[in-house]
Enzyme design. Structure first.
Site, PDB file in Angstrom:
ATOM      1  N   HIS A 157      -7.731 -24.887  43.576  1.00  0.00           N
ATOM      2  CA  HIS A 157      -6.719 -23.917  43.162  1.00  0.00           C
ATOM      3  C   HIS A 157      -7.266 -22.516  43.398  1.00  0.00           C
ATOM      4  O   HIS A 157      -8.411 -22.229  43.041  1.00  0.00           O
ATOM      5  CB  HIS A 157      -6.390 -24.122  41.677  1.00  0.00           C
ATOM      6  CG  HIS A 157      -5.151 -23.408  41.230  1.00  0.00           C
ATOM      7  ND1 HIS A 157      -5.101 -22.045  41.113  1.00  0.00           N
ATOM      8  CD2 HIS A 157      -3.937 -23.873  40.887  1.00  0.00           C
ATOM      9  CE1 HIS A 157      -3.888 -21.703  40.709  1.00  0.00           C
ATOM     10  NE2 HIS A 157      -3.161 -22.796  40.569  1.00  0.00           N
TER      11      HIS A 157
ATOM     12  N   ARG B 145       0.926 -15.433  40.114  1.00  0.00           N
ATOM     13  CA  ARG B 145       1.226 -15.040  41.491  1.00  0.00           C
ATOM     14  C   ARG B 145       2.707 -15.183  41.787  1.00  0.00           C
ATOM     15  O   ARG B 145       3.287 -14.371  42.499  1.00  0.00           O
ATOM     16  CB  ARG B 145       0.403 -15.869  42.479  1.00  0.00           C
ATOM     17  CG  ARG B 145      -0.980 -15.282  42.733  1.00  0.00           C
ATOM     18  CD  ARG B 145      -1.805 -16.182  43.627  1.00  0.00           C
ATOM     19  NE  ARG B 145      -1.966 -17.508  43.020  1.00  0.00           N
ATOM     20  CZ  ARG B 145      -1.761 -18.657  43.656  1.00  0.00           C
ATOM     21  NH1 ARG B 145      -1.414 -18.662  44.914  1.00  0.00           N
ATOM     22  NH2 ARG B 145      -1.918 -19.797  43.013  1.00  0.00           N
TER      23      ARG B 145
END
Ligand SMILES: Cc1cc2nc3c(=O)[nH]c(=O)nc-3n(C[C@H](O)[C@H](O)[C@H](O)COP(=O)(O)OP(=O)(O)OC[C@H]3O[C@@H](n4cnc5c(N)ncnc54)[C@H](O)[C@@H]3O)c2cc1C
Ligand code: SF4
Ligand code: SF4
Ligand code: FES
Lengths: 549, 214
Positions: free
Chosen positions: A316, A336
């Site tokens: 990740h 994000r």
């Protein structure tokens, strides 16, 4: 690895114009050069078992080709318990399976290594995919998933996932799981949707940014209140049971509280033991819970199940890079997808933040390797610019990114002023045990569901598809096992598969004194083999004491 | 005694040394103890399994907190807590408990959680809660049939510390979860989801496995 000193990097960030990152023209060579999966020497070929010849990370290979720590002798005198279905692992997949077995009126034991709920599921933040939007459809969900996974997933499984997803959400709501809505004042408001990295539509449904907490507390309560489900906490599965024909006929469970073995004779076994993060492949930190040590996969492989894409892992992009006590902890993609930028030590954006995770991770590793990272107390990463996100969306930290705010508090960082340092963290096992649409493996009577199964995500998983998978396939396996279970356990149960396995190990020159599964990570200071040899020794010494009297 | 960036603390009666800045849970692991319990998420603070009572040096007060989120300190006294009180009462219900009885929700709450209206306002639950939720307020609202209680437990991690603390055996977190679950199961009916389910059930939406992928 060195980077730009923190203070300097911070000054560069303050001067940043946040210009769009350069367009990525060659994804493949970026992956090849920087993604940990592709690094030379990090894998080796398996020499025994159903995947002989396939490449697999070295650390995992050692466990997949390990020997069982128990023998027939250990089982003599063990408690024998009969059930129709044995479910192993009490994260989301295991709980969903157990609930369905129970709903079908079958006897079920749910055995889990830690306590019920202590799992990756409770840690999930971002959300769960289901195509409910008007601009969206199960077909689009299907296509996006296949594409994100580099077109090598099992199409039938992906189709099952996509078409079942809305029904799964309905089932979760029926269990009492809440979801965010567009308009909180209306009960029939549309669900709030977010866009997962690599998708063409907004398809993530969530509960704040602690979707897993909401999901798991509901499932845990549902299981614990279901008087037909017998829950065994702190009872890891240490070996499967087989009959002479190689069918799976139950499992050997070790009770950590009472230090004894229990033999569970079961018509069907559903493994839902989760992923691999705590093996720290390639020495990466991990976002995973303490028990994610690939146990189920090791045991399924030993009894003959076939695996797929076991050389593919998800790193990740945004793991915590500093401070060290939270190293590897996850910062959800929610940040994000809400619009937070990744900025290197020079104060520049370097990658489209919403590209698939493998690409964003590789880009971060590239920045760090090429000296454009940020360095603080020996740790190197890049900035996730949360203060800038908050400036553009005042209040977002408090209202929507609650888990991120919490992390800020844990690390003594004022996220409205200071960015966090991030670096990729070992997050997810993309592949796993080969299954069909009912979670059935290639071994008769054995099902595998959740993160330990393979085929749904191809070589890269999109955010939100794991939570969808565990419920969809957990339920399907539960239903199917309940439907086909036999009330009467197999007459002959034992460790028959081990004899062949050990012969294979010896013939292939694999050491037989490496034992698996490991159950807990190394720093847990737990050695199962030692634990049982101590047991045996104490038993003997007690006996000789008695003899002398 | 304090050494360079090193502190000593007592965990479950055992003296340990640990680096400053590490969490209690990390300190236990680094000390060589075998760790197979009271652990799950290992730092995220969401699984509620690492519950401890701690007492700071020269302080009388004992507080309950999570070992994975609490940093070590010189002279800290720590005891890990077992998971449930011995005489914990199970509050049994089904998710269709309110069906056809939505005007009797108050009665149903009081039948399933009869202790809730006996709250002594002692604040035990509020003090115990490592997430600093307004547990007592949530209990009192639920006991009066105010379903807004659900929101108070949004961030509850089911660590059970409030249940251990409550002298009236109310099980505040389970009450909160009960109200949350039933409110959602009874009322959440998103229009987009309803529509999509209908489209799939009626066969209007299917998946073509062989559709061209661009
Ligand atoms: C920090 C984090 C955030 C995430 N965010 C998201 C997200 O937003 N959306 C999404 O879709 N996915 C997300 N994921 C991935 C997703 O949460 C997991 O893939 C999923 O929850 C796995 O569910 P599971 O039931 O298969 O396994 P788990 O939930 O991990 O449960 C495994 C269970 O098996 C038990 N177990 C292990 N070994 C044994 C044994 N030998 N014997 C008995 N029991 C055993 C464990 O104790 C545990 O109870 C996230 C993962 C992490 C770590
Ligand atoms: S409300 Fe109770 S169970 Fe929930 S977090 Fe607080 S103390 Fe723990
Ligand atoms: S601990 Fe129990 S009795 Fe005390 S305030 Fe909380 S709910 Fe009321
Ligand atoms: S280990 Fe999960 S809350 Fe501490």
């Amino acid at each position: 690895m060195a980077g730009i000193a923190y203070e300097q990097a911070l000054a560069n960030l303050r001067k940043s114009d946040y210009a769009s990152p350069p367009e990525l023209t060659d994804k493949q060579s970026l992956l090849k050069k920087y993604h940990p999966d592709y690094q030379e020497g990090s894998t080796q070929k398996l020499v025994v078992g159903a995947n002989k010849g396939d490449a697999c990370p070295t650390t995992l290979a050692k466990l997949l080709q390990s020997n069982a720590p128990i023998t027939d002798a250990d089982l003599a005198g063990a408690l024998v318990i009969n059930t129709e279905v044995l479910v192993v692992g009490a994260g989301g997949a295991g709980c969903a399976a157990a609930l369905e077995v129970s709903a079908a009126g079958r006897k079920v034991i749910l055995a889990t290594k830690l306590r019920i709920g202590d799992s990756n599921t409770v840690m999930a933040e971002g959300g769960i995919q289901a195509a409910v939007g008007e601009d969206d459809s199960p077909q689009t969900h299907y296509t996006d998933t296949l594409k994100a996974g580099h077109l090598c997933a099992d199409k039938k499984l992906v189709a099952q996932l996509a078409i079942s997803a809305p029904k799964t959400i309905r089932w979760l709501i029926e269990q009492g799981m809440s979801f965010d809505r567009e308009d909180t004042s209306s009960l029939s408001s549309k669900l709030l949707r977010k866009k997962p990295g690599g998708a063409t539509r907004a398809r993530i449904l969530s509960f704040k940014d602690y979707t897993g907490v909401e999901m798991m507390r509901v499932l845990r309560e549902a299981v614990e209140l279901d008087e037909r489900i017998i829950v065994w906490n702190r009872c890891p599965l240490v070996e499967l049971l087989s009959d002479e024909d190689g069918n799976c006929v139950g499992g050997v469970v070790y009770d950590l509280s009472t230090h004894r073995f229990m033999l569970v004779r079961a018509s069907k076994v559903i493994l839902a033991t989760g992923g691999t993060g705590r093996l720290h492949l390639n020495n990466f930190p991990t976002s995973n819970h303490y028990g994610a040590t690939a146990d189920g996969m090791v045991l399924a492989y030993r009894i003959g199940a076939k695996l797929r894409e076991i050389d593919s892992y998800q790193y990740h992009p945004t793991g915590v890079a500093w401070p060290s006590f939270r190293l590897g902890g996850l910062i959800s993609e929610a940040a994000r997808s809400a619009g937070a930028y990744l900025v290197n030590g020079e104060g520049k954006r370097f990658i489209d933040e919403l590209l698939p995770r493998d690409i964003v991770s590789s880009a971060i590793l590239r920045e760090c390797a090429e000296g454009r990272g940020v360095e603080r107390e020996g740790k190197v990463g890049v900035f996730l610019d949360v203060p800038d996100l908050e400036r553009r969306n005042p209040g977002i930290l408090k209202d929507r990114l609650v888990s991120l705010s919490h992390l800020g508090k844990q690390c003594d960082i004022d996220l409205t002023k200071e960015p966090v340092m991030v670096r990729p963290t070992l997050h997810y096992q993309n592949g796993g045990v080969v299954i069909d649409e009912n979670g059935m493996t290639t071994v008769p009577n054995l099902y595998c569901v959740g993160e330990m199964s393979g085929g749904i995500h191809g070589r890269n998983r999109m955010m939100g598809n794991a939570l969808q998978e565990i419920i969809t396939f957990g339920r399907r396996a539960g239903e199917h096992a309940a439907l086909t279970a036999n009330q009467y356990p197999a007459p002959k149960v034992g460790l028959f598969h081990l004899y062949n396995w050990q012969r294979e190990l010896i013939l292939s020159n694999v050491p037989t004194d490496v034992y698996g599964p490991i159950l807990f990570p190394e720093y847990g200071n737990f050695d199962f083999h030692k634990e049982i040899s101590l047991r045996t020794r104490t038993k003997h010494s007690v006996k000789s004491n008695n003899d002398s009297h | 005694m304090k050494e360079n960036n090193c502190v000593s603390l007592v965990v479950n009666g055992k003296q340990l040394k640990a680096d400053e800045g590490c969490s209690i849970l990390e300190a236990v692991m680094k000390s060589g103890e075998t760790v197979t319990d009271n652990i799950g998420c290992s730092g995220q603070g969401v699984c509620g399994s690492c519950r401890v009572l701690v007492r700071r040096q020269d302080e009388k007060k004992i507080i309950s907190t999570l070992a994975c989120e609490t940093k070590v300190e010189e002279g800290l006294q720590v005891s890990f807590l077992d998971h449930l009180p011995v005489n914990h009462r199970q509050h049994v219900y089904k998710t269709n408990d309110w069906e056809g009885k939505s005007w009797n929700i108050l009665q149903r709450i009081n039948e399933v959680f009869p202790e809730a209206k006996h709250c002594r306002h002692c604040g035990g639950c509020d003090n115990a809660c490592p997430k600093h939720l307004e547990v007592q307020k949530g209990v009192n609202m639920a006991a009066e049939g105010d379903l807004n209680a659900a929101a108070i437990f949004n961030e509850c991690i089911m660590c059970n510390l409030c249940t251990i603390a409550c002298p009236e055996m109310i099980s505040p977190n389970h009450l909160g979860t009960y109200v949350r679950r039933l409110t959602t199961a009874m009322t959440l009916r998103p229009s987009d989801l309803l529509r999509r389910l209908h489209q799939i059930d009626s066969g209007e939406m299917t998946i073509d496995l062989d559709a061209e992928i661009k």
